[in-house]
Write an enzyme that holds these catalytic residues in place. Structure first.
Site, PDB file in Angstrom:
ATOM      1  N   ASP A 148      -1.967   5.829  -5.779  1.00 22.99           N
ATOM      2  CA  ASP A 148      -2.473   4.732  -4.950  1.00 22.99           C
ATOM      3  C   ASP A 148      -2.406   3.431  -5.737  1.00 22.99           C
ATOM      4  O   ASP A 148      -3.227   3.175  -6.609  1.00 22.99           O
ATOM      5  CB  ASP A 148      -3.906   5.030  -4.514  1.00 22.99           C
ATOM      6  CG  ASP A 148      -4.458   3.981  -3.560  1.00 22.99           C
ATOM      7  OD1 ASP A 148      -3.664   3.171  -3.060  1.00 22.99           O
ATOM      8  OD2 ASP A 148      -5.680   3.972  -3.325  1.00 22.99           O
ATOM      9  N   ASP A 176       0.842  -1.192   0.000  1.00 21.33           N
ATOM     10  CA  ASP A 176       0.000   0.000   0.000  1.00 21.33           C
ATOM     11  C   ASP A 176       0.878   1.243   0.000  1.00 21.33           C
ATOM     12  O   ASP A 176       1.654   1.456   0.936  1.00 21.33           O
ATOM     13  CB  ASP A 176      -0.902  -0.026   1.234  1.00 21.33           C
ATOM     14  CG  ASP A 176      -1.947   1.074   1.238  1.00 21.33           C
ATOM     15  OD1 ASP A 176      -2.075   1.780   0.218  1.00 21.33           O
ATOM     16  OD2 ASP A 176      -2.648   1.226   2.255  1.00 21.33           O
TER      17      ASP A 176
END
EC number: 3.4.23.-
Length: 464
Positions: free
Chosen positions: A337, A107
């Site tokens: 992201d 992440d």
């Protein structure tokens, strides 16, 4: 051998891994659905549909929040990481002595490294066996008084004799993971790193990672992320299309580089927004659709106009075209992201994009996409998706243009006979998100020392 030389060699051998000369580490990025129990039965359409669904769930977690926990000794206002439910790519690591091998979702929008630990009172289902810290001879809980514990926005002192650091790591959307902050040996491939701080979670609520993941490895800009703890100054990845079963690549360290002689390479400065200190944040100046400049809504406090002269690989605009640069970077910024499949644009930008695409494409709009996407066009009978005209879209980051061709903009919805835009609508005034569909078959290099991100539109095989 000279005694002084011998002492020097012994001292160097005793240095922790973090003090060793810079090295590079390579990890395979497995698609989360490629690791699912029913992976063999999933079609490309279903793989894409699942990824889009997770992206929408993940979007719901973006925002600002105040971390709160019972008996919290420290609580500060800060950005909350995006909820981890996206988790599109998995890595295999080891922790402890002997090494416990676990799979974690990577992440770029959070920092903490964590895995679920025994005994677990409120954990989500995971495929791998759960880590038992009592079995590891190198595991040590961090004291509440440690500087590392202070890096957490919310923590409290344990009730046991050692007053261990108990954390509540809050993601947006009220998703949390709780447990003990500890240190242990982390294994990446054949290399081991001593004293890496991680969360030993015993309770997780809200948006959980997929069951194929035992936890999350944060690659964000904060001090507790993997790249910060290993003092990695640069890292790079290349992602296959989300419906592909081919793994991607992640390179950490000095070998992470993007082709210097590529003509389709752009380097973009990373910005820091006080609301999002851990995110890889880019200043979004504007957009171009084909040869047409897109005017951003005049709702910011200050704006400036600049001539849209785009270096390759941007589409060549009209000589008279202008792109509006937004002075309020907090409003029109974009974060990178890796765990969101589709890109999300702030509402006013998305609406402008949709209007211009309707003018350019000139196909009837469709509804009821089986992929769950908003903007779709009905494909003409007998005309293949790859033969339909779609204008290139370019995103302007501090005047550098990132070109997105049809393969990075639209996906074919074969069940509905349509092609659909892989860009979604975020809330008005929210930050935009650059998803992994727009980064597919592209080398993305993060140079943390120089504070920039480089995009190279090149096959993943070129990333060694």
């Amino acid at each position: 051998m000279n005694a002084a030389v011998l002492l020097l060699l012994l001292a160097l051998a005793a240095l922790p891994a973090s003090c060793a000369p810079p090295r590079s580490f390579r990890l395979e990025l497995a698609s989360v659905d490629a690791s699912a129990a029913d992976a063999a039965n999933l079609t490309e359409h279903e793989l894409l549909r699942r990824a889009i669904q997770r992206s929408r769930y993940r979007l719901a977690g973006i925002g600002m929040a105040r971390g709160e926990a019972a008996s919290a000794r420290k609580a500060v206002v800060a950005e909350t990481p995006i909820m981890p439910a996206g988790g599109e790519y998995l890595v295999k690591l080891g922790i402890g002595t002997p090494p416990y091998k676990f799979t974690a979702a990577i992440d770029t929008a959070s920092d903490l490294i964590w895995t679920q630990c025994q005994p677990c009172t409120g954990c989500y289902h995971q495929v791998d066996p759960m880590f038992n810290p009592r079995v590891s001879s190198t595991y040590a809980a961090l004291p509440c008084s440690s500087d590392t514990c202070d890096e957490l926005d919310v923590h409290r002192c344990g009730h046991d004799d050692d007053e261990s650091c108990q954390y509540t790591y809050t993601y947006s959307g009220n998703a949390t993971t709780e447990g003990t902050l500890a240190v242990d040996k982390l294994v990446i491939g054949e290399d081991a790193f001593r004293g890496v701080a991680f969360g030993c979670s015993t309770s997780s609520t809200g948006g959980a990672p997929p069951p194929q993941a035992s936890g999350v490895v944060g690659l964000g800009r904060g001090p507790l992320s993997l790249v910060s703890q290993l003092s990695v100054r640069r890292f790079a990845y290349c992602l296959p299309p989300p419906a592909s079963r081919i793994p991607g690549k992640l390179v950490l360290g000095a070998d992470a580089d993007a082709a210097r002689n590529a003509t389709n390479r752009i380097a973009v400065p990373m910005r820091r927004d006080p609301r999002y200190p851990s995110y890889y944040y880019l200043n979004l100046d504007g957009l171009l659709i084909g040869d047409r400049a897109m005017s951003l809504p005049p709702t910011t406090t200050t704006t400036a106009t600049a001539t849209a002269t785009a270096p390759a690989p941007a589409p060549t605009p009209s000589p008279n075209a202008t792109a509006v640069a937004v002075g309020d970077a907090n409003r029109y910024g974009m974060i990178i992201d890796i765990a969101s499949t589709i890109t999300f644009l702030e509402a006013s930008l998305y609406d402008e994009l949709v209007n211009d695409l309707e003018v350019e494409i000139r196909l009837p709009r469709g509804t009821g996409s089986s992929l769950g996407l908003d903007l779709c066009f009905i494909l003409p009978d007998g005309v293949a998706f790859d033969r339909v005209y779609v204008p290139a879209v370019a995103l302007a980051f501090d005047g550098r243009w990132l070109r997105l061709d049809k393969a990075r903009l639209f996906a074919e919805d074969r069940e509905s006979g349509m092609m659909c835009l892989m860009v979604g609508r975020a809330e008005a005034g929210s930050v935009s998100i650059l998803g992994n569909f727009q980064q597919q078959n592209m080398q993305v290099l993060y140079n943390l020392r120089r504070g920039r991100v480089t995009f190279v539109q090149s096959p993943c095989g070129a990333l060694r």
